[in-house]
Each structure stands twice: as structure tokens, then as C-alpha cells.
Design a protein around this motif. Structure first.
Motif, PDB file in Angstrom:
ATOM      1  N   ASP A  74      60.472   5.713 -20.123  1.00  0.00           N
ATOM      2  CA  ASP A  74      60.417   5.365 -21.532  1.00  0.00           C
ATOM      3  C   ASP A  74      59.904   3.931 -21.670  1.00  0.00           C
ATOM      4  N   LEU A 136      58.040  16.309 -20.918  1.00  0.00           N
ATOM      5  CA  LEU A 136      58.298  15.603 -22.169  1.00  0.00           C
ATOM      6  C   LEU A 136      58.349  16.512 -23.390  1.00  0.00           C
ATOM      7  N   SER A 139      61.545  16.367 -25.279  1.00  0.00           N
ATOM      8  CA  SER A 139      62.139  15.025 -25.310  1.00  0.00           C
ATOM      9  C   SER A 139      61.825  14.359 -26.646  1.00  0.00           C
ATOM     10  N   LYS A 140      62.295  13.144 -26.800  1.00  0.00           N
ATOM     11  CA  LYS A 140      62.043  12.377 -28.030  1.00  0.00           C
ATOM     12  C   LYS A 140      60.632  11.813 -28.080  1.00  0.00           C
ATOM     13  N   HIS A 141      59.903  11.879 -26.979  1.00  0.00           N
ATOM     14  CA  HIS A 141      58.574  11.270 -26.913  1.00  0.00           C
ATOM     15  C   HIS A 141      57.512  12.163 -27.551  1.00  0.00           C
TER      16      HIS A 141
END
Length: 184
Positions: A74, A136, A139-141
Motif C-alpha cells: 500500500d 487486488l 481490496s480497497k485499492h
């Protein structure tokens, strides 16, 4: 086969990091020979909580052993992850430079991609990138980023073919790089 790296993979990971960094690794240890940096990267690849840690790495392994590696984390954690490394090289190698930020919050940063010289051209780098970016999706990305030297058109072409686009140019440790990003 691609798998999560282990602490015991540190010797192989270190050589791959050096292969990717070349002259940059030399700067960190104040030597002209990048191979002098192997002990440094072996040390950090085997530890937790730093940007070169096995925790942040996937490796590609075939019948000959580990022949590729990719690291990522991150972007918001850059300073937290790089500070153990910078503190160590400052005290052990008298490295006093403060590198420019390679990434920023909101981006998953692909720090290092390396394929052994005798295994290049076999699609290993592409598989590693796809595996890392593929992790990812839940994920939050929303984007992944990386730096590529303006002097490395082959790598730039690979990243472009994988959906990365040039976002901007950045100076890093005396070199000029394209900052490339892709949506995840």
C-alpha cells in the motif's frame, strides 16, 4: 508456480532485487559493484515490516528454483516500510540521502519486479504482475502503480501491454522514471 515468498527465500530474493536495481543497489551500500549489496537485501528480505520483506513478495518458482520475484504494498505505508531500511543503511553504510517518494496513498505500489537473466522472455514477469494485480480485485485499492526507467523501453512496453499508462514523470535517486498506473 507463483507463491507467497517465505523468509527462507531471502537469499534468492536478494539476488533478484539486485538484478532489478543494478546501480541503485550500489548507491545504497556506497560501492560500485551492485553484488556488494546482496547481504543488505538478503537481510531485509528475510525480515518482517519493511519494503523488501518477504511479506510483500510473490515469487515464481520452477524446477530450477526461484527465478522471479515481485514486491508490492500500500502506497500509504511507504514511509513506515522504508524507514527500517533507511535507518539501517544510514548507520551501516553511511547512506545519508533521502529518496524521493516513489508512491503515494491511494495506490498499491509495485516496488520491484525481477526475472533471472536466463529466464527472461518466457512470460514470467507478465505472470508475476498479473498475479500481484489480481490479488487486488477484492481490496480497497483501485489502482496499481510502478516506476520504470525512461531508459528501459522493453519494460515500459511490457507494462503498457498489461494496461499500465504513464501518469507522470518522477525523479528518483538521480534517475528519471515514468510513473505508470493501471486500474484494478
Amino acid at each position: 508456480m507463483i507463491r507467497q515468498a517465505l523468509a527462507t527465500d531471502a537469499p534468492q530474493i536478494a539476488r533478484l532485487i539486485i538484478h532489478a536495481m543494478e546501480d541503485l543497489a550500489s548507491k545504497f551500500v556506497g560501492q560500485s559493484d551492485p553484488l556488494k549489496a546482496i547481504p543488505l537485501f538478503e537481510h531485509f528480505a528475510g525480515l518482517r515490516g519493511n519494503q523488501y520483506s518477504y511479506e510483500n513478495m510473490l515469487v515464481y518458482e520452477d524446477e530450477s528454483g526461484i527465478c522471479g520475484a515481485i514486491s508490492g504494498y500500500d502506497g500509504a505505508d511507504l514511509n513506515l516500510l522504508r524507514s527500517p531500511f533507511l535507518n539501517y543503511i544510514a548507520s551501516s553504510y553511511n547512506f545519508k540521502d533521502i529518496p524521493e517518494d516513489e508512491t503515494q496513498p491511494g495506490e498499491f505500489y509495485i516496488d520491484c519486479i525481477s526475472v533471472a537473466a536466463n529466464k527472461q522472455g518466457q512470460g514470467i514477469g507478465k505472470k508475476l504482475i498479473n498475479a500481484m494485480v489480481g490479488q487486488l480485485t477484492n481490496s480497497k485499492h483501485t489502482k496499481a502503480g510502478l516506476l520504470v526507467s525512461k531508459d528501459n523501453p522493453n519494460a515500459e512496453r511490457l507494462y503498457t501491454n498489461l494496461g499500465f499508462k504513464i501518469a507522470d514523470e518522477r525523479q528518483f535517486m538521480g534517475g528519471t522514471y515514468y510513473h505508470m498506473q493501471c486500474a484494478v
